[in-house]
Design a protein around this motif. Structure first.
Motif: not given
Length: 448
Positions: A39-40, A178, A200
């Motif tokens: 995830r970012d 990422q 997100n």
């Protein structure tokens, strides 16, 4: 929790053992699983909390050494900070020599870097935004294959005007990259960049249980009636530090302090933006070899370099941006070691000191007497006297105000006012004693 709980590759665990890392910091424990998930992330935490290995460890875990291509890009806002990250990353190559890591920073041989890139692309790219963008622009550095992009010290990147270069670098990646943004603070001006490139993201802020490590003592020494240069010199003769960093607000002031201390026989290094890159590199190597006991620097150095074993900090002035106070003092007291931060202050600094105190920083007043640093009085003592005076009657206070305003008054008028104040204070003290004596008599009666 131990690092072994992350199930890292064997060479990563060997590296962690070699550098003495057994338990993750709070930042690492909380954020490494998020980074590993793909995830970012926007990670906000204080300087010295372990951010570097928070992103390095997942990067090494996800490396595919069968691919001869760039897989991670890390930007840092200064040469020193980029080099610091590079040295940390190089530790892992001692246990796996197939990993290729390159450090691209300004002030180095660009033509030589381009020639090397023609032969091989590194797996991990570390460097300053300007140089990385230049190499991408010349089609020498091929970053479109990268799976991870790290923007370290994002607030400092913004402050130094490098966010445009970072923006251009970010536009060079594919959609699947990422994005990891790490910073001590997340200023409002950074938000457009975050919204543009992060999808997100997890927004994680690691609360500062103590803004400054509780192993650091913060001393305040007044400069009233004393030359700051002389005061710093007197302090250096007393503290005998393992390593002392002296921070000033401007490059000119750094030069002035450096010249003064050197002319008085001390071996002192100086670091600021006008020191040529080659000279800065030489100085940093000498500092790491403990050739210098004192380093004079600007605030950029407070964020841009990491010098081990700093036992003392001297703040020549309180920084204009008070958040830099934390970054300065955070150079000391690392890894549970003790440290002492000495801040020189003038009466005009009182408001700034109060703001720093709101950050849960406790100052200890000190003074220099007979060649020693000794406890001093509370700087608020004058204010406390004023508060006591404010309890005087309205009539007396009115007379005092009139006496102060009048340029010409009758003989002995001010003396009479002073006497009236003393008499009123005597009456109040007498009344307080009588009240206290009555309480004691009542207490004895109840006892018998």
């Amino acid at each position: 929790m131990k690092f072994t709980a992350f199930n890292f590759k064997s060479y990563i665990n060997e590296t962690l053992d070699a550098i003495g890392f057994t338990e993750p910091t709070e930042v690492q424990e909380k954020l490494i699983p998020i980074v590993l998930s793909g995830r970012d992330l926007v990670g906000e935490s204080k300087t010295g909390s372990g951010k570097t290995h928070t992103f390095l460890l997942p990067i090494f875990q996800n490396l595919d050494l069968s691919k001869n291509e760039v897989q991670a890009v890390i930007t840092a806002p200064s040469r020193e900070l980029a080099t610091q990250i590079y040295h940390a990353a190089q530790e892992f190559t001692k246990f796996n020599d197939e990993i290729r890591i390159s450090n691209f920073v300004g002030g180095t041989d660009k033509a030589r870097q381009i020639k090397k890139l023609e032969q091989n692309q590194p797996h991990i790219v570390i460097g300053t935004p300007g140089r990385i963008h230049d190499l991408i622009g010349s089609n020498s550095l091929l970053v479109y294959t990268a799976k991870t992009f790290v923007v370290d010290e994002a607030d400092m990147t913004l402050d130094m005007g490098f966010l445009t270069d970072v923006d251009r670098i970010a536009s060079s990646f594919g959609k699947q990259v990422q994005m990891l943004v790490f910073s001590a603070t997340i200023p409002q001006k950074l938000q457009p960049f975050l919204k543009k490139y992060l999808h997100n993201p997890m927004m994680e802020k690691i609360a500062n249980h103590a803004v400054i490590a509780d192993t650091i003592e913060n001393w305040l020494i007044s400069t009233k009636g004393v030359s700051r240069n002389d005061l710093i010199l007197r302090i250096t003769k007393i503290i005998n530090p393992y390593m002392c960093m002296i921070f000033a607000n401007t490059k000119g002031r750094v030069d002035e302090i450096h010249h003064f201390l050197v002319s008085n026989g001390l071996k002192v290094a100086k670091i600021h933006g006008d020191v040529p890159p080659r000279e800065r590199k030489r100085i940093m190597n000498s500092i790491r070899n403990l050739d210098y006991q004192y380093v004079v620097a600007t605030d950029i150095a407070a964020r841009g370099i990491d010098i081990e074993g700093v036992s003392h900090i001297i703040n020549d002035e309180i920084p204009q941006d008070l958040t830099f106070f934390v970054h300065r003092v955070g150079r000391s007291g690392r890894n549970g070691l003790t440290g002492t931060a000495i801040t020189l202050y003038a009466p005009s600094d009182d408001a700034a000191i109060r703001e720093i105190e709101k950050m849960n920083v406790k100052f200890i007043p000190k003074a220099i007497k007979n060649g020693e640093i000794v406890d001093s009085y509370d700087r608020d003592r004058r204010e406390n006297r004023t508060k006591k005076q404010d309890t005087l009657s309205t009539t007396t206070l009115g007379a005092l105000a009139k006496a102060k305003k009048r340029k010409h008054v009758k003989p002995n008028y001010k003396r009479a006012i002073k006497w009236a104040v003393e008499e009123e204070n005597k009456k109040k003290r007498r009344a307080a004693r009588n009240k206290d004596n009555r309480k004691k008599r009542d207490s004895r009666k109840q006892t018998f």
